[in-house]
Design an enzyme around this catalytic site. Structure first.
Site, mmCIF file in Angstrom:
data_model
loop_
_atom_site.group_PDB
_atom_site.id
_atom_site.type_symbol
_atom_site.label_atom_id
_atom_site.label_comp_id
_atom_site.label_asym_id
_atom_site.label_seq_id
_atom_site.Cartn_x
_atom_site.Cartn_y
_atom_site.Cartn_z
ATOM 1 N N MET A 294 100.518 101.751 111.300
ATOM 2 C CA MET A 294 101.329 101.010 110.114
ATOM 3 C C MET A 294 100.420 100.779 108.886
ATOM 4 S SD MET A 294 103.350 97.300 110.399
ATOM 5 C CE MET A 294 102.240 96.622 111.071
ATOM 6 N N HIS A 295 100.997 101.529 107.910
ATOM 7 C CA HIS A 295 100.067 101.479 106.680
ATOM 8 C C HIS A 295 100.751 101.553 105.296
ATOM 9 C CE1 HIS A 295 100.956 105.902 107.015
ATOM 10 N NE2 HIS A 295 100.480 105.767 105.717
ATOM 11 N N ARG A 296 102.132 101.577 105.416
ATOM 12 C CA ARG A 296 103.179 101.665 104.184
ATOM 13 C C ARG A 296 102.707 100.543 103.225
ATOM 14 N NH1 ARG A 296 104.162 106.650 103.304
ATOM 15 N NH2 ARG A 296 104.409 107.387 105.257
ATOM 16 N N ARG B 288 93.934 100.504 104.493
ATOM 17 C CA ARG B 288 94.592 99.651 103.648
ATOM 18 C C ARG B 288 95.153 98.769 104.745
ATOM 19 N NH1 ARG B 288 98.537 99.814 99.817
ATOM 20 N NH2 ARG B 288 98.212 102.049 99.002
#
Ligand code: UD1
Length: 378
Positions: free
Chosen positions: A209-211, A244
């Site tokens: 998960m990084h959006r 991120r």
């Protein structure tokens, strides 16, 4: 010899250029200059990947680094222009949809160098995503399009591109996947992946998960983590964490939600819980997700890779630019509704997933088709 420049900048680019470079070498009639823009630069986002993908060292490293979209895009452009001027290639080849893709594409076209786009034509129709802008803009100026699925062809035709410039070749990402899978099967398993796998039960979930839309907003991120935590009460969830995302976890004070699996000290079996690790090398992560009961993700590429191996995949986004993974593949796009994620997650864990099949031309030979077209067009 005919010369091309191949550009890569961020992690999802690296697995796409590896099979192209291998094929160019095998073919022997083209010279590839490899440019790494430096969009991703941490050891475990870049160098580790180069090693696990057997990539040669880049001929140029542009050191663009992080920053706002404008800063990052501009840094790539300024540095890449110098490379193009000095190398004078017959074509510039860009892959995917990251900032480095459009930055290098713009430079090439302004210098009147033909531009080829690998993974062209994909559209999510969600213009709030930076990747969608990069896709549309790169395709608008490209001369040669290499597509991965029929929908890409239809999108490009609808946008007015000539049919003869569009080449439906399959997917280089799957070329790489099949190559790496064979390697894993024929040699000792990758160390970290095997270490982590050795403490897991039969059923487990892999998570990525990084959006920005999922992790940059505290409320959305906490809601998603809530759903994931609920699933992790029954099975372990392994989460190689993008920088991120780590930054947001620290900023929002969410660190206590996670356990960590330390690099070389894994011994105890785990039955449940949410385990964060640093980003894993390609082969280590593949070794884990290929046998997972479920992959939970917001990545683009993983939706396709799970489809290729028929692993249940839940995509935590409102849309996908890769509809074939939903139409015939193992992917379900669920959005960010926590209840839906938990319900579907349980379904996957109980073996109740839809039947899926492998999309046309995802056969490991996309690079061969691409190199043959490039060779004829240079
Ligand atoms: C980029 C791509 C995205 C892709 C993702 C895969 C764009 C617009 N986005 O997003 O499509 O799915 O790569 O990883 O190009 N950082 C580090 N070390 C690194 C790289 C990044 O610490 O090596 C941190 C920095 O704080 C940086 C942030 O991660 O500001 C975001 O990096 P950036 O390259 O801007 O975008 P990604 O989120 O990685």
């Amino acid at each position: 010899m005919k010369k091309l420049i191949l550009v890569a900048g961020a992690r999802p680019n690296f697995m796409k250029i590896a099979p192209i470079l291998r094929e160019i070498e095998r073919h022997g009639s083209l010279q590839a200059v490899l440019v790494h823009t430096g969009q991703h630069y941490d050891n475990n986002m870049s160098e580790t990947f180069f090693r696990s993908l057997e990539l040669k060292d880049p001929d140029y490293f542009l050191g663009a680094g992080s920053g706002s979209h404008a800063v990052q895009t501009a840094a790539v452009m300024v540095a890449f222009e110098k490379v193009c001027l000095s190398e004078q290639p017959g074509v510039v080849v860009v892959v995917g949809d990251v900032n480095s893709t459009i930055a290098a594409g713009l430079v090439a076209k302004k210098l009147q160098i033909p531009l080829a786009h690998v993974e062209a034509g994909l559209r999510s129709r969600d213009r709030t995503m930076p990747e969608e802008i990069n896709r549309i803009a790169t395709d608008a100026i490209s001369d040669l399009f290499f597509t991965t699925e029929e929908e890409g062809n239809r999108n490009l035709l609808a946008e007015g591109h000539a049919r003869e410039k569009i080449h439906f070749v399959g997917h280089v990402m799957i070329d790489n996947l099949l190559y790496q899978l064979k390697k894993i099967r024929n040699s000792p398993p990758p160390k970290r992946g095997a270490l982590i796998r050795s403490v897991l039960p039969e059923k487990y979930i892999c998570l990525t998960m990084h959006r920005p839309s999922n992790v940059d907003d505290k409320e959305t991120f906490s809601r998603l983590l809530g759903a994931i935590r609920e699933l992790s009460l029954g099975v372990p969830v392994i989460f190689p964490c993008h920088p991120r995302t780590w930054n947001r976890i620290n900023e929002f004070g969410l660190g206590e939600l996670f356990h960590s699996i330390p690099a070389d000290e894994v011994q105890k079996q785990v039955e449940r819980g949410l385990f964060a690790t640093e980003p894993l090398a390609y082969d280590d992560f593949l070794y884990l997700w290929k046998d997972a009961s479920l992959v939970l993700t917001d990545s683009g590429g993983l939706q396709e890779e799970t489809t290729a191996l028929n692993v249940p995949c839940i995509t935590m986004r409102e849309n996908t630019e890769r509809p074939i993974t939903v139409d015939i593949g193992s992917n379900i796009v669920v959005g960010t509704d926590a209840d839906k994620i938990v319900a579907l997650g349980r379904k996957a864990l109980n073996g109740g997933w839809k039947k899926s099949s492998v999309p046309p031309l995802w056969d490991g030979r996309a690079s061969e088709r691409i190199v043959s077209v490039l060779n004829g067009s240079l």
